[in-house]
Every structure is written in C-alpha cells, then in structure tokens.
Write a protein that holds these residues in place. Structure first.
Motif, PDB file in Angstrom:
ATOM      1  N   LEU A  52      -6.172  -2.553  -1.462  1.00 40.44           N
ATOM      2  CA  LEU A  52      -6.167  -4.081  -0.839  1.00 40.44           C
ATOM      3  C   LEU A  52      -6.998  -5.243  -1.484  1.00 40.44           C
ATOM      4  N   GLU A  53      -8.118  -4.702  -2.074  1.00 41.44           N
ATOM      5  CA  GLU A  53      -8.980  -5.715  -3.098  1.00 41.44           C
ATOM      6  C   GLU A  53      -8.401  -5.689  -4.250  1.00 41.44           C
ATOM      7  N   VAL A  71       3.255  -9.007  -5.944  1.00 39.36           N
ATOM      8  CA  VAL A  71       1.894  -8.402  -6.273  1.00 39.36           C
ATOM      9  C   VAL A  71       1.661  -7.363  -5.568  1.00 39.36           C
ATOM     10  N   TYR A  72       2.230  -6.709  -4.499  1.00 35.25           N
ATOM     11  CA  TYR A  72       1.711  -5.501  -3.746  1.00 35.25           C
ATOM     12  C   TYR A  72       2.501  -4.719  -4.551  1.00 35.25           C
ATOM     13  N   GLU A  73       3.781  -4.734  -5.176  1.00 37.08           N
ATOM     14  CA  GLU A  73       4.439  -3.596  -6.064  1.00 37.08           C
ATOM     15  C   GLU A  73       3.595  -3.323  -7.123  1.00 37.08           C
ATOM     16  N   ASN A  89      -0.231   7.008  -3.651  1.00 40.38           N
ATOM     17  CA  ASN A  89       0.581   7.574  -2.647  1.00 40.38           C
ATOM     18  C   ASN A  89       0.515   6.709  -1.365  1.00 40.38           C
ATOM     19  N   ASP A  90       1.082   7.125  -0.155  1.00 43.85           N
ATOM     20  CA  ASP A  90       1.293   6.129   0.991  1.00 43.85           C
ATOM     21  C   ASP A  90      -0.112   5.878   1.373  1.00 43.85           C
ATOM     22  N   ASP A  91      -1.074   6.861   1.643  1.00 38.90           N
ATOM     23  CA  ASP A  91      -2.413   6.529   1.792  1.00 38.90           C
ATOM     24  C   ASP A  91      -3.109   5.472   1.074  1.00 38.90           C
ATOM     25  N   LEU A 119      -3.168   1.784   2.078  1.00 39.15           N
ATOM     26  CA  LEU A 119      -4.187   1.492   3.171  1.00 39.15           C
ATOM     27  C   LEU A 119      -5.685   1.691   2.627  1.00 39.15           C
ATOM     28  N   SER A 120      -5.708   1.831   1.452  1.00 42.23           N
ATOM     29  CA  SER A 120      -6.990   2.010   0.944  1.00 42.23           C
ATOM     30  C   SER A 120      -7.850   0.644   0.547  1.00 42.23           C
TER      31      SER A 120
END
Length: 267
Positions: free
Chosen positions: A247-248, A204-206, A237-239, A242-243
């Motif tokens: 996450l939502e 899911v995350y990828e 990007n990497d930031d 964490l957004s």
C-alpha cells in the motif's frame, strides 16, 4: 523504494538515447534511455497513449528507432535478425487463430521453427499444464473466456523457451478477479523459468504487485522520468496486496506520477 537505477554488469539490454519520429512528423519517443537487467520484472508505467507500446515494439524489432541504439548483447543471448534476443511477445489481444484449436495455436511457433513433432508435443503439454489448460487443448478460441485465451497466448509465448518475454497490457481487458489470478500465475512462471519480463501497464496497483523495477514514462514524447526499485518479488501473493509495504509503494508511485504529470502540464 529506491530510485535512479545505475548500470552494472548484469545489464542485458537497453535503449540508448532512442528517438522515434513517425512519418507524420510526430515525435513519440525522445532521447529515451532504458536498461534491462537479467531476471528483471521491469514494468513500463505511464498514461494510455504515452508511447509505451512503441517502446516495446522497438525493443522487439517490430519498429526501428529514428535515432539511438537498441542493444541486445550477444554475450547473453543467441541473436539473429529474426529474433534478436530469444524473446517472445504477448500483446493486448491474445491474437489466436480462430480456425486452430488451443493445441494447434501453441504449436504454430514451433512449426515455424522446424522443431520436431515429439519435442513439440512434449513442450506444448508442459505449457498447457503450467497455465492450467490441459483439459482444453481441443477447444477453439470462440469456446474460451478472455482469461483462458490470454493463458493460451502466454503458453504460446513460453513454448519457444524464451529468455525474455515482452508483455503489452495483456490483462487490461479482463475483470479484476481474473486479472489478479493471472498476475499470480505470471509470477509463478517468471520464477520457475528465471525469465526476464518487460511489462506494460497504466495501473499503479498492477505495477507495484508484479515488478521489482518500475520505469515511469512521461507523456508524449516519451522519455524516462526515473526507475523505481522495489523489494524482491519472491514473497508476492494475495496477502501481499493487503500489506503495508504494498500500500505504501502504491501511494509513493502515485505521488511520483502526479508530480511528473503536473510538471508536464506546466511545460
């Protein structure tokens, strides 16, 4: 997140009511409709073993559907029986030839296409630079890490200048740090060449990080539950990992998968 993708004039390929029944009588795909649009980063998301790889093999012509149609319009691509959509494939394994070095492995598809030496070498050096392996062109596969091998496989896919790249869980066996780095590199390549990418994962995350569209695939026999539309990929990007948006999205995608899995378990 939006859902239920509709056809429009930018649709470049698709599966129309595709069913695949193997010789042992197993129905792996049933009445699958899938639309691919120009510049999509479309991820097929579902359980391991649900039929995603079979879908990819049908899209690239390695398997023929039992019923239904595979459409690659000639108005968008230069078609041929051998390469129906000017596409390249990256599999789970890098599939590098162990007796060839990095440069020679990337050269192979150009030799098969009879591209002249000067143009071939120029293309290879460009691709090596793009994947950060310029200093490793003389290395053999057994001298490379798993992540480096996959970079070579990506360079080999790019060297033929495809419009479409199909990727079957290419980062599944890599450690998380390498996987994140290659996710970022892949997005840079996608943007630089304005590619259309069809990507397989069960993460899911990828899927939420890479894609602008996610096709939720059922357990076997595979069909399309729904297509989820995400925001533009331009600012990933990497930031972004964490957004609150990322996450939502991960939460909503997981909830949808759980809902469909529960429905399947009752059938």
């Amino acid at each position: 997140i939006k859902s239920k993708l509709k056809n429009n004039l930018t649709t470049i390929a698709g599966l129309q009511k595709v069913t695949k029944v193997f010789s042992n009588g197993e129905t792996v795909i049933k009445d699958l409709d899938l639309n691919v649009q120009k510049s999509d980063f479309l991820t097929l998301l579902g359980k391991s073993g649900c039929g995603k790889t079979t879908i990819l093999k049908i899209l690239c012509g390695l398997l023929k559907p039992t019923r239904g149609r595979v459409v690659w319009p000639t108005s968008t691509f230069t078609n041929s029986e051998k390469n129906p959509a000017n596409l390249s494939v990256v599999f789970q394994d890098s599939n590098l030839l162990p007796w060839l070095n990095v440069f020679e492995n990337i050269l192979l598809p150009l030799k098969l296409s009879n591209i002249d030496r000067y143009e071939s070498y120029e293309r290879i050096n460009d691709c090596l630079k793009l994947v950060g392996l310029t200093n490793y062109k003389k290395y053999f596969p057994n001298q490379l890490s798993g992540g480096m091998k996959m970079r070579v496989a990506i360079a080999r896919a790019l060297v033929t200048k495809p419009k479409v790249i199909l990727m079957d869980e290419p980062f599944a066996s890599l450690d998380e740090i390498t996987r994140f780095r290659l996710n970022n590199d892949l997005l840079k390549i996608y943007k630089k060449y304005n590619l259309t990418i069809i990507f397989i994962t069960h993460s899911v995350y990828e899927s939420a990080y890479l894609s602008n569209k996610i096709a939720l695939i059922s357990d076997k026999p595979a069909f399309l539950h729904e297509t989820i539309l995400l925001s533009s990929i331009q600012d990933r990007n990497d930031d972004y990992r964490l957004s609150s948006e990322y996450l939502e999205n991960c939460k909503k995608i997981s909830e949808k998968l759980n809902k469909y899995n529960q429905l399947n378990s009752y059938e």
